[in-house]
Design a protein around this motif. Structure first.
Motif, PDB file in Angstrom:
ATOM      1  N   ALA A   1       1.047  -1.368   0.192  1.00 15.13           N
ATOM      2  CA  ALA A   1       0.353   0.226  -0.178  1.00 15.13           C
ATOM      3  C   ALA A   1       0.533   1.524   0.185  1.00 15.13           C
ATOM      4  O   ALA A   1       0.024   2.211  -0.269  1.00 15.13           O
ATOM      5  CB  ALA A   1      -1.236  -0.098   0.571  1.00 15.13           C
ATOM      6  N   HIS A   2       2.089   1.197   0.459  1.00 19.75           N
ATOM      7  CA  HIS A   2       2.902   2.218   0.653  1.00 19.75           C
ATOM      8  C   HIS A   2       3.696   2.315  -0.415  1.00 19.75           C
ATOM      9  O   HIS A   2       4.800   2.960  -0.922  1.00 19.75           O
ATOM     10  CB  HIS A   2       3.289   2.450   1.966  1.00 19.75           C
TER      11      HIS A   2
ATOM     12  N   GLU B   1      -8.511  -2.700  -1.928  1.00 22.31           N
ATOM     13  CA  GLU B   1      -7.847  -3.028  -0.751  1.00 22.31           C
ATOM     14  C   GLU B   1      -6.561  -2.494  -0.189  1.00 22.31           C
ATOM     15  O   GLU B   1      -7.081  -1.901   0.640  1.00 22.31           O
ATOM     16  CB  GLU B   1      -7.751  -4.800  -0.942  1.00 22.31           C
TER      17      GLU B   1
ATOM     18  N   ASP C   1      -6.527   0.614  -1.276  1.00 25.19           N
ATOM     19  CA  ASP C   1      -6.653   1.966  -0.826  1.00 25.19           C
ATOM     20  C   ASP C   1      -7.673   2.065   0.391  1.00 25.19           C
ATOM     21  O   ASP C   1      -6.478   2.442   1.241  1.00 25.19           O
ATOM     22  CB  ASP C   1      -7.949   2.588  -1.866  1.00 25.19           C
ATOM     23  N   ARG C   2      -8.310   0.718   0.964  1.00 20.39           N
ATOM     24  CA  ARG C   2      -8.297   0.659   2.276  1.00 20.39           C
ATOM     25  C   ARG C   2      -7.726   0.613   3.188  1.00 20.39           C
ATOM     26  O   ARG C   2      -7.986   1.223   4.416  1.00 20.39           O
ATOM     27  CB  ARG C   2      -9.227  -1.136   2.833  1.00 20.39           C
TER      28      ARG C   2
ATOM     29  N   ARG D   1      -4.193   2.415   2.983  1.00 21.38           N
ATOM     30  CA  ARG D   1      -4.109   3.886   3.533  1.00 21.38           C
ATOM     31  C   ARG D   1      -5.051   4.397   4.553  1.00 21.38           C
ATOM     32  O   ARG D   1      -4.803   4.987   5.154  1.00 21.38           O
ATOM     33  CB  ARG D   1      -3.450   4.360   2.283  1.00 21.38           C
ATOM     34  N   ALA D   2      -6.011   3.900   4.238  1.00 17.28           N
ATOM     35  CA  ALA D   2      -6.785   4.580   4.775  1.00 17.28           C
ATOM     36  C   ALA D   2      -7.183   4.530   6.579  1.00 17.28           C
ATOM     37  O   ALA D   2      -7.183   5.587   6.915  1.00 17.28           O
ATOM     38  CB  ALA D   2      -8.738   4.636   4.240  1.00 17.28           C
ATOM     39  N   ASP D   3      -7.649   3.281   6.400  1.00 15.84           N
ATOM     40  CA  ASP D   3      -7.204   2.889   7.301  1.00 15.84           C
ATOM     41  C   ASP D   3      -5.726   2.497   8.344  1.00 15.84           C
ATOM     42  O   ASP D   3      -6.729   2.811   9.577  1.00 15.84           O
ATOM     43  CB  ASP D   3      -7.905   1.169   7.724  1.00 15.84           C
ATOM     44  N   GLY D   4      -4.601   2.215   8.013  1.00 14.85           N
ATOM     45  CA  GLY D   4      -3.109   2.593   8.040  1.00 14.85           C
ATOM     46  C   GLY D   4      -3.328   1.404   8.877  1.00 14.85           C
ATOM     47  O   GLY D   4      -1.573   0.957   9.564  1.00 14.85           O
TER      48      GLY D   4
ATOM     49  N   SER E   1      -3.570  -3.298   7.505  1.00 11.56           N
ATOM     50  CA  SER E   1      -4.472  -4.115   6.865  1.00 11.56           C
ATOM     51  C   SER E   1      -4.714  -5.497   7.810  1.00 11.56           C
ATOM     52  O   SER E   1      -4.707  -5.677   8.591  1.00 11.56           O
ATOM     53  CB  SER E   1      -3.535  -4.785   5.716  1.00 11.56           C
TER      54      SER E   1
END
Length: 248
Positions: free
Chosen positions: A143-144, A175, A177-178, A180-183, A185
């Motif tokens: 995600a990063h 997934e 995107d989620r 990154r949004a939630d911080g 996995s």
């Protein structure tokens, strides 16, 4: 120098395919059997390889490799920064904690583990590998990463390991995107059946993902109502490790 390079490649091949025969290595490298045998014997004499106890015609990693690995890790700033926060995380949730690092886009590798005292718990050997797209540890890192890296991974094809593995490019990107949004996995039986995990990325000062830390548990103890709590504490642990590594 060619002989050194060949020796390293043979060592890597043994690590990947052990226990492996001379004939199997000959096919892998396309080298004469005598050359492969000579390289194996040299590595064995130095302690890097050894003959398998049950079948002496097969070769496996020797004690010197096993000794070098923890020494290298313990000398790293990541290992030193992560150990104490991992112990506290284990004590807080009483589940197995893993520290994993990426091997480019090939996989993530478990480099440290803190076990829980649960009678039934998850277990991964140090050195175990898993795919980035199918695991919480991998997706926390993915995600990063730059979009170009994600595109490259997708172009290679996303292998399915269970019915819930994200194998469609749009599904994986959503997934990420989620994450990154939630911080953090989440993996619910997406790689290994019966295994769930919550993971967060450990970032360098420029935002590059260096590793991920994860809480891993049997799916019998996974509780979706506790996910926000687990996610927060794992993300906080990852942030603490990042800060400790940078001297904060």
């Amino acid at each position: 120098m060619k002989s050194v390079t060949r020796s390293l490649r043979v060592l890597e091949a043994v690590a990947q395919h052990q226990p492996v025969t001379v004939g199997e290595l000959t096919k892998i490298f396309g080298l004469p059997k005598s050359t492969v045998q000579r390289t194996l014997v040299t590595l064995a004499e130095a302690g890097w390889l050894r003959a398998n106890r049950k079948d002496t015609t097969r070769w496996e990693i020797g004690a010197r490799v096993l000794a070098v690995r923890p020494a290298a890790l313990q000398g790293s700033s990541l290992f030193a920064a992560a150990r104490e926060p991992m112990l506290r995380l284990r004590d807080a949730v009483n589940e197995t904690i893993h520290l994993s690092v990426p091997d480019a886009l090939q996989c993530v590798v478990v480099v440290d583990r803190v076990d829980s005292d649960q009678a039934v718990r998850t277990f991964h050997n140090i050195g175990d590998t898993s795919p980035l797209h199918a695991t919480a540890t991998g997706r926390a890192i993915l995600a990063h990463l730059p979009k170009a890296d994600v595109d490259e991974l997708v172009e290679r094809g996303l292998e399915r390991f269970s019915d819930s593995t994200p194998t469609e490019p749009a599904e994986l990107r959503a997934e990420l995107d989620r994450v990154r949004a939630d911080g953090y996995s989440v993996n619910i039986n997406q790689y290994r059946s019966g295994v769930c995990a919550v993971a967060a990325a450990i970032l360098d000062e420029d935002g590059t993902p260096l590793a991920s830390v994860a809480v891993s548990m049997p799916d019998s103890r996974y509780d979706p109502d506790r996910l926000p709590e687990w996610g927060r504490i794992v993300a906080d642990t990852a942030a603490e490790i990042s800060a400790r590594r940078l001297g904060g």
